[in-house]
Design an enzyme around this catalytic site. Structure first.
Site, PDB file in Angstrom:
ATOM      1  N   GLU A 195      -0.292 -18.275  -8.698  1.00  0.00           N
ATOM      2  CA  GLU A 195      -0.333 -17.093  -9.508  1.00  0.00           C
ATOM      3  C   GLU A 195       1.431 -18.230  -9.376  1.00  0.00           C
ATOM      4  OE1 GLU A 195      -0.231 -13.205  -8.777  1.00  0.00           O
ATOM      5  OE2 GLU A 195      -2.242 -13.192  -9.991  1.00  0.00           O
ATOM      6  N   CYS A 209      -6.448  -6.530  -7.083  1.00  0.00           N
ATOM      7  CA  CYS A 209      -5.999  -6.383  -6.075  1.00  0.00           C
ATOM      8  C   CYS A 209      -5.768  -6.808  -4.674  1.00  0.00           C
ATOM      9  CB  CYS A 209      -6.809  -5.800  -5.447  1.00  0.00           C
ATOM     10  SG  CYS A 209      -8.639  -7.081  -5.663  1.00  0.00           S
ATOM     11  N   HIS A 210      -5.584  -9.114  -5.007  1.00  0.00           N
ATOM     12  CA  HIS A 210      -5.155 -10.022  -3.922  1.00  0.00           C
ATOM     13  C   HIS A 210      -3.700  -9.352  -3.905  1.00  0.00           C
ATOM     14  CE1 HIS A 210      -5.164 -10.977  -8.281  1.00  0.00           C
ATOM     15  NE2 HIS A 210      -3.937 -11.888  -8.046  1.00  0.00           N
ATOM     16  N   ASN A 230     -12.015  -1.776  -4.842  1.00  0.00           N
ATOM     17  CA  ASN A 230     -12.177  -2.161  -5.836  1.00  0.00           C
ATOM     18  C   ASN A 230     -13.239  -3.644  -6.937  1.00  0.00           C
ATOM     19  OD1 ASN A 230     -10.793  -3.468  -8.410  1.00  0.00           O
ATOM     20  ND2 ASN A 230      -9.752  -5.300  -7.353  1.00  0.00           N
ATOM     21  N   TYR A 244       0.650  -1.108  -0.046  1.00  0.00           N
ATOM     22  CA  TYR A 244       0.145   0.020  -0.507  1.00  0.00           C
ATOM     23  C   TYR A 244       0.764   1.180  -0.178  1.00  0.00           C
ATOM     24  CZ  TYR A 244      -3.964  -3.452   1.615  1.00  0.00           C
ATOM     25  OH  TYR A 244      -4.308  -4.621   1.539  1.00  0.00           O
TER      26      TYR A 244
END
Length: 145
Positions: free
Chosen positions: A142, A115-116, A107, A84
């Site tokens: 991912e 946003c993860h 979002n 952030y």
């Protein structure tokens, strides 16, 4: 997931049990459009580990600040993370990490605006409107691809 099209692009993609999912989304009945079919196909490919970058036009919801945050979040590379505070500094607002967090939490395009991939200082896994278990799973998925 619930996916909706607006007059100027994808209005949103939400987990039905997600925070900030519009209450009326449960009763939405969308006609099948090319955009919605493309969104569904891309989401499925992403979840299968076959897509790293979404190519979908997003609607114009949100405040000017939220849209700036969402543009930066959308640009976070696959399997990478950003804090952030890093986003706040990239916006030339170094003391706005909490405001960034609020924008990230609002979002409307879950997965598409990833946003993860936004984490707390030091890489700590902090809130995710889709649930922390999903955030952990998405980051692990991912990393595995």
């Amino acid at each position: 997931m619930r996916i909706a099209e607006g007059p100027d692009g994808l209005a949103g993609a939400w987990f039905p049990d997600r925070s900030h999912c519009p209450a009326e989304a449960a009763s939405w009945r969308q006609r099948r459009t090319d955009l919605l079919a493309s969104a569904e196909s891309q989401i499925r490919a992403y979840l299968a580990g076959q897509l790293r970058q979404f190519d979908l036009p997003l609607g114009s919801s949100g405040t000017v600040f939220q849209r700036r945050v969402w543009r930066l979040v959308r640009a976070i590379p696959y399997a990478q993370r950003m804090t952030y505070g890093e986003i706040a500094r990239a916006l030339d607002k170094p003391s706005a990490a909490r405001a960034v967090g609020m924008a990230v939490g609002r979002n409307p395009w879950t997965l598409i605006v990833p946003c993860h991939r936004v984490v707390g200082s030091g890489g700590a896994l902090t809130g995710y409107a889709g649930g922390m278990e999903r955030k952990r799973w998405l980051l692990a998925m991912e990393a595995a691809h």
